[in-house]
Design an enzyme around this catalytic site. Sequence first.
Site, PDB file in Angstrom:
ATOM      1  N   ASP A  13       0.823  -1.222   0.000  1.00 46.09           N
ATOM      2  CA  ASP A  13       0.000   0.000   0.000  1.00 46.09           C
ATOM      3  C   ASP A  13       0.850   1.263   0.000  1.00 46.09           C
ATOM      4  O   ASP A  13       0.668   2.156  -0.825  1.00 46.09           O
ATOM      5  CB  ASP A  13      -0.914   0.045   1.234  1.00 46.09           C
ATOM      6  N   ARG A  93       0.404   3.637  16.416  1.00 48.20           N
ATOM      7  CA  ARG A  93       0.086   4.614  15.361  1.00 48.20           C
ATOM      8  C   ARG A  93       0.316   6.079  15.738  1.00 48.20           C
ATOM      9  O   ARG A  93       0.880   6.832  14.938  1.00 48.20           O
ATOM     10  CB  ARG A  93      -1.365   4.428  14.884  1.00 48.20           C
ATOM     11  N   ASP A 122      -6.889   2.591  11.213  1.00 49.40           N
ATOM     12  CA  ASP A 122      -5.603   3.290  11.144  1.00 49.40           C
ATOM     13  C   ASP A 122      -5.722   4.707  10.584  1.00 49.40           C
ATOM     14  O   ASP A 122      -5.023   5.608  11.006  1.00 49.40           O
ATOM     15  CB  ASP A 122      -4.597   2.461  10.338  1.00 49.40           C
ATOM     16  N   SER A 171      -1.992  -8.677   4.798  1.00 48.11           N
ATOM     17  CA  SER A 171      -1.487  -7.367   5.191  1.00 48.11           C
ATOM     18  C   SER A 171      -0.990  -7.522   6.626  1.00 48.11           C
ATOM     19  O   SER A 171      -1.764  -7.840   7.531  1.00 48.11           O
ATOM     20  CB  SER A 171      -2.617  -6.342   5.113  1.00 48.11           C
TER      21      SER A 171
END
Length: 390
Positions: A13, A93, A122, A171
């Site tokens: 990505d 994050r 996210d 992923s």
Amino acid sequence: MKKVVLSYSGGLDTSICIPLLKEHYCCDYAITVTVDVGQPEKDIQQAEKKASMISNKHYTIDAKEEFVKDYIIPLIKANGSYEGYVLGTSIARPLIAKKVVEVAQKENAHALCHGCTGKGNDQLRFEAVFRGTALEVIAPMRDMNLTREWEIEYAKKNGIPVSVTKSKPWSIDENIWSRSIEGGHLEEPGFIPPEDIFEWTAPPEKGPDAETIDIGFEEGVPVSLNGESIGGVSLIQRLNKIGGAHGVGRTDMIEDRVLGLKARENYEHPAATILLTAHKDLERLVLTRDELRFKSFVDETWSELAYKGLVDEPLYSDLNAFIDKTQERVTGNVKVKLYKGSAKVVARESPFALYSSDLSSFDSRTIDQKDAEGYCKYHGFQARMFKRIC
Ligand code: ARG
């Protein structure tokens, strides 16, 4: 010249974001930032290698110590868990986003970019931090509604090496606390995950003989293993190895994402399971019944904020202040037995234990048992009144 700073993992990505930024967002200068929060060394190197091929400038920032000290330790103290998820991806994050913003400020960039889709959590966690700046926020994956198959083709066309394949389109998000595995058939609640999605944990049924380890805590912080003083990053890495060999710390769950979507998730996190299990048990020995009950609500609220990436909310630091106060007595040792996927506490001790063998034991006479009779006379009093009337 439009400069953009991209949070870069080196995965599919974020890699295709670079040509997309140039083609669709007029960003002619892309700076990639990989924040090291304990993902495998080879991933960092691969990200650097790919970045050198496709970005204009690259930064790797080692944030492991900061991640453990400022994010994981508070998580342990708060018994961090969202619906049974140890919050691995979520808790990293905000820190990653903050490091990206720091680079953008240093580089006088015009925009910030992440590679999150419009379906997950996210995007919210990154943007809670990104939108604290005046910079433009770009989310190509979300804007363009791309499928993984299209992304793989597009990457190939743009000369970007791709490690995912159509048959293994997982992923993966990894840091020192946990490894999240999603995507492809794994999203289906009824799909049994193939064994090869796991990298940190052995199949539990193939684990070796039981092993009992001793974890020492000081004020809620794990500080030793089997009597040897070790903490922070090294302790977590060590426990991931020890627990992983026993198949400890796999979670397969249905998770309620912030947007409301239910998602099937697979995680592995041996150290997290061991430390959270031990910490919670020690709290039960030293905190009062009322503290435990109230703290469980605080922990749940804390975990929800962490899940949403809202660590800059004033409530988050308010809760941390309460939690830190309770941890002053969470000092002691816990023995955890690891065996074929399970981590069970088998013994615990603390100088602050609210347990007295003298008072609780069947053989002691320190308490005159007859004193309890008066208490019994009142216990259930209102129910007896109610029965008399109705
Ligand atoms: N569902 C988890 C979360 O929201 C994990 C997300 C993992 N992300 C990934 N790119 N694999 O925290």
